[in-house]
Design a protein around this motif. Sequence first.
Motif, PDB file in Angstrom:
ATOM      1  N   LYS A 120       0.810  -1.216   0.000  1.00 53.74           N
ATOM      2  CA  LYS A 120       0.000   0.000   0.000  1.00 53.74           C
ATOM      3  C   LYS A 120       0.846   1.270   0.000  1.00 53.74           C
ATOM      4  CE  LYS A 120      -3.953  -2.250   2.138  1.00 53.74           C
ATOM      5  NZ  LYS A 120      -3.477  -3.579   1.670  1.00 53.74           N
ATOM      6  N   VAL A 121       2.171   1.117   0.083  1.00 54.39           N
ATOM      7  CA  VAL A 121       3.057   2.281   0.088  1.00 54.39           C
ATOM      8  C   VAL A 121       3.144   2.853  -1.324  1.00 54.39           C
ATOM      9  CG1 VAL A 121       5.429   3.043   0.472  1.00 54.39           C
ATOM     10  CG2 VAL A 121       4.353   1.449   2.068  1.00 54.39           C
ATOM     11  N   LYS A 122       3.005   4.172  -1.414  1.00 54.44           N
ATOM     12  CA  LYS A 122       3.003   4.873  -2.695  1.00 54.44           C
ATOM     13  C   LYS A 122       3.913   6.102  -2.626  1.00 54.44           C
ATOM     14  CE  LYS A 122      -0.156   2.236  -4.651  1.00 54.44           C
ATOM     15  NZ  LYS A 122       0.051   1.091  -3.777  1.00 54.44           N
ATOM     16  N   PRO A 123       4.375   6.599  -3.785  1.00 53.56           N
ATOM     17  CA  PRO A 123       5.179   7.826  -3.780  1.00 53.56           C
ATOM     18  C   PRO A 123       4.427   8.975  -3.120  1.00 53.56           C
ATOM     19  CG  PRO A 123       5.284   6.767  -5.933  1.00 53.56           C
ATOM     20  CD  PRO A 123       4.231   6.041  -5.139  1.00 53.56           C
ATOM     21  N   GLY A 124       5.152   9.806  -2.396  1.00 56.14           N
ATOM     22  CA  GLY A 124       4.556  10.934  -1.697  1.00 56.14           C
ATOM     23  C   GLY A 124       4.137  10.629  -0.283  1.00 56.14           C
ATOM     24  N   MET A 125       4.087   9.351   0.098  1.00 53.87           N
ATOM     25  CA  MET A 125       3.702   9.007   1.472  1.00 53.87           C
ATOM     26  C   MET A 125       4.816   9.379   2.434  1.00 53.87           C
ATOM     27  SD  MET A 125       1.665   5.363   1.093  1.00 53.87           S
ATOM     28  CE  MET A 125       1.173   5.353   2.799  1.00 53.87           C
ATOM     29  N   THR A 126       4.422   9.805   3.614  1.00 55.03           N
ATOM     30  CA  THR A 126       5.382  10.143   4.664  1.00 55.03           C
ATOM     31  C   THR A 126       5.640   8.941   5.557  1.00 55.03           C
ATOM     32  OG1 THR A 126       3.704  10.838   6.255  1.00 55.03           O
ATOM     33  CG2 THR A 126       4.499  12.503   4.682  1.00 55.03           C
ATOM     34  N   ALA A 127       6.699   9.058   6.360  1.00 52.58           N
ATOM     35  CA  ALA A 127       7.006   8.002   7.324  1.00 52.58           C
ATOM     36  C   ALA A 127       5.840   7.789   8.282  1.00 52.58           C
ATOM     37  CB  ALA A 127       8.277   8.351   8.089  1.00 52.58           C
TER      38      ALA A 127
END
Length: 418
Positions: free
Chosen positions: A213-220
């Motif tokens: 579910k991790v995508k570009p633009g996601m924060t830590a």
Amino acid sequence: MLSLPRRRLIGAAAALPLLSLPGLLRAAEPDTSDLKDITGGAVPIGPEERRARIARAQERMRASGIGAVLIESGSSLTYFTGVRWGRSERLTAAVIPADGAPIIVTPFFEAPSVSESLGIPAEVRTWQEDEDPLAVVAAFLKERRLATQPIGVEETVRFFAVDGLRKALPGARIVSANPVVRGVRMVKTAPEIALMQLATDVTIAAYRWTWPKVKPGMTAGEIGALMNAATRRLGGAPEFSLVLIDEAAALPHGSRKPQVVRNGSVVLMDCGCTVQGYQSDVSRTFVYGTPSAEVRKVWGDVARGQQVAFAAARLGAPAGSVDDAVRRYYESLGYGPHYRLPGLSHRTGHGIGLDGHEPVNLVHNEATPLAEGMCFSDEPGLYLPGRFGVRLEDCFHMTASGPRWFSEPPRSIDAPLG
């Protein structure tokens, strides 16, 4: 996950009169409906197990010539008595004598609450607000004719309690209780290992759900929120979800600087939870997109470092020899030497159980021999300051035939979840 400041959530709730703030907060949670609780078979630690722990402690006390042990609120109090109680300026403690039943010492007005989680036969002795709790401890030791014998103090007991005991018993010889408390707690029983296995299973399942579910633009923070939501749904209580991206991954415990996933980012996740109080601790390092040749090499070096540590973990070997084996391997590749960077700047592993970090550690010069039932993390990360870091972490427990994984390490950077 919807990531809005709390004040904006409150404003949104005011604009939606049919939805309460708690309901709005739940609506902002990730949808984990495709997951289910996998901890239904968890068996809590019962009275027989706790009585056996006290018996083992008393055997060690008699062998060491210790008359009694003082244990303050915290994981050791829970371990032996079942009592879960926070620390404050008001002392709650257990006194375990070398023979006979222990006592719990607690404020009078807290006694009913403290007694609710008491999991062993023990008298609860109280003190009033204008009384000295260490006088209650001293009176018990005198009754049991233990005041002239060495009194062991668990290593996290605060100074005011130790000082108060000295004043209440001026002639007492106060010693470390490590040979007793550490000696018993370091060796996990089958019920403990079963709970740690469940906690690990939860963390691995949460990773499998989160990473796709991790995508570009996601924060830590957004990635950590996904991990925590999955962990809760799977039946674990989230303990920590450290997410480090790119340069921050070179700092083992992270950075406060903003971190955002981009194509090619290194994403180091260090996450754990508890099941019935017992901990997991698993780290994975992913790459979003295609890893560079350098990242691929370092990832492979760390994966091999984990296996070097596992192979060195043999019954009877000093715990420090595991760390030494990893450093010899890393130094042969040009890292270090010792704890220098680029390289492995921390110990290879730590003990784990009711606490995320327990004695003893897999660290240079630690002489404690590895024994059946001991549990450790195996996390020989490599860190390249200003660039990236890689940490793979899986825990293992020592068996009669050697170490056994709680979670299998990943096979390759292309299959980071195995």
